[in-house]
Design a protein around this motif. Structure first.
Motif, PDB file in Angstrom:
ATOM      1  N   ALA A   1      32.693  49.407  32.718  1.00 30.42           N
ATOM      2  CA  ALA A   1      34.227  49.318  31.923  1.00 30.42           C
ATOM      3  C   ALA A   1      34.511  50.869  31.698  1.00 30.42           C
ATOM      4  N   SER A   2      33.426  51.551  31.426  1.00 30.31           N
ATOM      5  CA  SER A   2      33.865  53.124  31.121  1.00 30.31           C
ATOM      6  C   SER A   2      34.405  53.627  32.355  1.00 30.31           C
ATOM      7  N   GLU A   3      33.941  53.336  33.559  1.00 32.49           N
ATOM      8  CA  GLU A   3      34.382  54.098  34.789  1.00 32.49           C
ATOM      9  C   GLU A   3      35.740  53.765  35.261  1.00 32.49           C
ATOM     10  N   GLU A   4      36.070  52.355  34.685  1.00 32.89           N
ATOM     11  CA  GLU A   4      37.465  51.787  35.126  1.00 32.89           C
ATOM     12  C   GLU A   4      38.675  52.253  34.206  1.00 32.89           C
ATOM     13  N   GLN A   5      38.354  53.020  33.118  1.00 24.31           N
ATOM     14  CA  GLN A   5      39.340  53.420  32.215  1.00 24.31           C
ATOM     15  C   GLN A   5      40.374  54.281  33.143  1.00 24.31           C
ATOM     16  N   GLN A   6      39.900  54.828  34.178  1.00 30.16           N
ATOM     17  CA  GLN A   6      40.888  55.698  34.897  1.00 30.16           C
ATOM     18  C   GLN A   6      41.992  54.889  35.312  1.00 30.16           C
ATOM     19  N   TYR A   7      41.931  53.478  35.525  1.00 31.76           N
ATOM     20  CA  TYR A   7      42.797  52.443  36.135  1.00 31.76           C
ATOM     21  C   TYR A   7      43.401  51.731  35.227  1.00 31.76           C
ATOM     22  N   THR A   8      43.028  51.603  33.788  1.00 37.94           N
ATOM     23  CA  THR A   8      43.578  50.855  32.827  1.00 37.94           C
ATOM     24  C   THR A   8      44.122  51.586  31.482  1.00 37.94           C
TER      25      THR A   8
ATOM     26  N   ALA B   1      45.682  46.706  38.080  1.00 37.33           N
ATOM     27  CA  ALA B   1      44.146  46.840  37.597  1.00 37.33           C
ATOM     28  C   ALA B   1      43.923  45.781  36.672  1.00 37.33           C
ATOM     29  N   LEU B   2      44.538  45.483  35.528  1.00 33.91           N
ATOM     30  CA  LEU B   2      44.234  44.698  34.522  1.00 33.91           C
ATOM     31  C   LEU B   2      44.348  43.073  35.079  1.00 33.91           C
ATOM     32  N   GLY B   3      45.053  43.004  36.029  1.00 29.80           N
ATOM     33  CA  GLY B   3      45.340  41.730  36.639  1.00 29.80           C
ATOM     34  C   GLY B   3      44.273  41.099  37.541  1.00 29.80           C
ATOM     35  N   ILE B   4      43.443  42.175  38.176  1.00 25.25           N
ATOM     36  CA  ILE B   4      42.164  42.128  38.905  1.00 25.25           C
ATOM     37  C   ILE B   4      40.962  42.196  37.860  1.00 25.25           C
ATOM     38  N   ALA B   5      41.099  42.151  36.628  1.00 30.92           N
ATOM     39  CA  ALA B   5      40.036  42.101  35.598  1.00 30.92           C
ATOM     40  C   ALA B   5      39.303  43.579  35.632  1.00 30.92           C
ATOM     41  N   ALA B   6      39.938  44.500  36.035  1.00 31.72           N
ATOM     42  CA  ALA B   6      39.470  45.971  35.882  1.00 31.72           C
ATOM     43  C   ALA B   6      39.259  46.162  34.156  1.00 31.72           C
ATOM     44  N   GLY B   7      38.198  46.891  34.039  1.00 29.31           N
ATOM     45  CA  GLY B   7      37.900  47.102  32.573  1.00 29.31           C
ATOM     46  C   GLY B   7      37.162  45.963  31.945  1.00 29.31           C
ATOM     47  N   ALA B   8      37.124  44.981  32.461  1.00 31.39           N
ATOM     48  CA  ALA B   8      36.682  43.528  31.635  1.00 31.39           C
ATOM     49  C   ALA B   8      35.081  43.423  31.517  1.00 31.39           C
ATOM     50  N   ASP B   9      34.395  44.128  32.708  1.00 34.37           N
ATOM     51  CA  ASP B   9      33.026  44.063  32.721  1.00 34.37           C
ATOM     52  C   ASP B   9      32.216  45.129  32.154  1.00 34.37           C
ATOM     53  N   PRO B  10      31.479  44.954  31.107  1.00 29.58           N
ATOM     54  CA  PRO B  10      30.674  46.242  30.536  1.00 29.58           C
ATOM     55  C   PRO B  10      30.093  46.964  31.475  1.00 29.58           C
ATOM     56  N   VAL B  11      29.378  46.683  32.482  1.00 32.10           N
ATOM     57  CA  VAL B  11      28.527  47.451  33.218  1.00 32.10           C
ATOM     58  C   VAL B  11      29.321  48.611  33.863  1.00 32.10           C
TER      59      VAL B  11
ATOM     60  N   SER C   1      33.270  39.522  37.054  1.00 32.55           N
ATOM     61  CA  SER C   1      33.702  38.310  36.783  1.00 32.55           C
ATOM     62  C   SER C   1      35.263  38.404  37.373  1.00 32.55           C
ATOM     63  N   THR C   2      35.581  37.282  37.545  1.00 41.65           N
ATOM     64  CA  THR C   2      36.945  37.223  37.913  1.00 41.65           C
ATOM     65  C   THR C   2      37.907  36.945  36.950  1.00 41.65           C
ATOM     66  N   PRO C   3      39.275  37.368  36.733  1.00 43.53           N
ATOM     67  CA  PRO C   3      40.016  37.367  35.793  1.00 43.53           C
ATOM     68  C   PRO C   3      39.781  35.977  34.928  1.00 43.53           C
ATOM     69  N   ASP C   4      39.815  35.859  33.654  1.00 47.22           N
ATOM     70  CA  ASP C   4      39.968  34.777  32.908  1.00 47.22           C
ATOM     71  C   ASP C   4      41.162  33.768  32.930  1.00 47.22           C
ATOM     72  N   SER C   5      41.026  32.598  32.598  1.00 47.65           N
ATOM     73  CA  SER C   5      42.208  31.558  32.631  1.00 47.65           C
ATOM     74  C   SER C   5      43.221  32.111  32.030  1.00 47.65           C
ATOM     75  N   ASP C   6      43.307  32.905  31.056  1.00 48.34           N
ATOM     76  CA  ASP C   6      44.655  33.668  30.431  1.00 48.34           C
ATOM     77  C   ASP C   6      45.121  34.519  31.112  1.00 48.34           C
TER      78      ASP C   6
ATOM     79  N   ARG D   1      36.842  46.531  43.630  1.00 39.58           N
ATOM     80  CA  ARG D   1      36.109  47.138  42.517  1.00 39.58           C
ATOM     81  C   ARG D   1      34.622  47.468  42.677  1.00 39.58           C
ATOM     82  N   ALA D   2      33.973  46.405  43.117  1.00 36.25           N
ATOM     83  CA  ALA D   2      32.507  46.415  43.418  1.00 36.25           C
ATOM     84  C   ALA D   2      32.185  47.436  44.371  1.00 36.25           C
ATOM     85  N   LEU D   3      33.062  47.518  45.596  1.00 37.90           N
ATOM     86  CA  LEU D   3      32.704  48.348  46.559  1.00 37.90           C
ATOM     87  C   LEU D   3      32.951  49.890  46.053  1.00 37.90           C
ATOM     88  N   LEU D   4      34.121  49.982  45.436  1.00 34.91           N
ATOM     89  CA  LEU D   4      34.310  51.594  44.890  1.00 34.91           C
ATOM     90  C   LEU D   4      33.300  51.952  43.778  1.00 34.91           C
ATOM     91  N   HIS D   5      32.509  51.194  43.180  1.00 35.53           N
ATOM     92  CA  HIS D   5      31.318  51.436  42.190  1.00 35.53           C
ATOM     93  C   HIS D   5      29.987  51.761  43.307  1.00 35.53           C
TER      94      HIS D   5
END
Length: 296
Positions: A51-58, A39-49, A187-192, A229-233
């Motif tokens: 983020a709260s919904e995706e805590q169940q994955y992270t 989940a973190l590898g595909i940036a789940a939880g990183a977008d504020p819009v 957003s896609t995952p950041d460079s780091d 992630r977008a489709l699930l939302h």
């Protein structure tokens, strides 16, 4: 015939060998840490819009859920197409399509066995390449299927092997003649976030994509995950168990530190929708011909 002429000739794909390739079953165990890492590898939880919904994955806890798109990275196996006995020119292959069919929700911890097979190979003709579909079925220890992953690969150097192209499946038609019913930018995952950076052997051809200079290219499974992630939302109220099938065609590479806009059109049939994905910064369609089936 000179050595230069031999090198310029397309490799001869061995159709019978591929259709009967001796894949071995592969078993893999995973746990909650692996679900969170995906989940973190595909940036789940990183977008504020969302983020709260995706805590169940992270986040660890009894409410942890596995993302259904995770099926793609389970029991991946080796890159078998590099075996010379296949006759595939693997340096001229392109990961073109991906789909998942979820038979039962992906558990947050399990041992799954994968069985592989080549579904079909379509010959586009000399100089036009070939298209191969392969499947991976993930099953529990009682042999009940959990997910089917279907991968489409464009074999650019293998056209003209003598196969038939007549019944090549047509792409899904997205109704772009009208405005999408919903859209969401993520957003896609950041460079780091290096978990799904593309392997070095494939990076060379992507160094000069306009608008993406200096950004690490990402694997297709990462792009698939971000779209999922977008489709699930938008279609499933972020309830992972409602996603039943998701498939798409890759149209262009994606990179770290970009924004993907997923556009969704609902079908008249409840539980069915179409989608495409656009890179906002480059104004480029990066995934298209998308089909979504979900519990309405």
């Amino acid at each position: 015939m000179s050595s230069a002429d031999k090198q310029s000739m397309p490799m001869q794909l061995n159709y019978e060998a591929l259709m009967n390739w001796p894949f071995e079953s592969l078993s893999e165990s995973y746990g909650k840490d692996d679900c969170i890492a995906y989940a973190l590898g595909i940036a789940a939880g990183a977008d504020p819009v969302i983020a709260s919904e995706e805590q169940q994955y992270t986040q660890h806890g009894e409410q942890l859920n596995a993302l259904p798109m995770m099926a793609i990275v389970l029991n991946e196996g080796t890159m078998w197409t590099m075996d010379p006995a296949t006759g595939i020119d693997w340096r001229k292959t392109l990961h073109a399509e991906e789909s998942i069919t979820i038979h039962k929700p992906i558990a947050s911890a399990a041992t799954l066995t994968a069985n592989y097979h080549v579904e079909e190979i379509y010959d586009r003709g000399p100089g036009k390449g070939a298209f191969m579909y392969e499947q991976r079925v993930l099953s529990e220890t009682d042999n009940s299927p959990v997910a089917t992953i279907r991968i489409g690969t464009f074999l650019m150097g293998n056209g003209g092997f003598g196969g038939n192209a007549t019944h090549t499946p047509p792409p899904v038609k997205v109704p772009t003649d009208r405005d999408p019913d919903k859209s969401l930018e993520l957003s896609t995952p950041d460079s780091d976030n290096t978990r799904y950076h593309l392997g070095k052997q494939f990076v060379g051809a992507l160094k000069n994509v306009p608008g993406a200079e200096g950004k690490p290219p990402l694997r297709g499974v990462c792009a698939f995950g971000v779209a999922g992630r977008a489709l699930l939302h938008m279609a499933c109220a972020n309830q992972a168990a409602r996603l039943k099938h998701m498939g798409l065609r890759y149209k262009a590479p994606i990179f770290a530190d970009e924004t993907l806009r997923t556009e969704l059109w609902f079908d008249e049939t409840p539980g069915k929708a179409y989608f495409r994905v656009i890179c906002v910064e480059r104004d480029a369609i990066v995934m298209d011909n998308g089909i979504l089936e979900f519990e309405a």
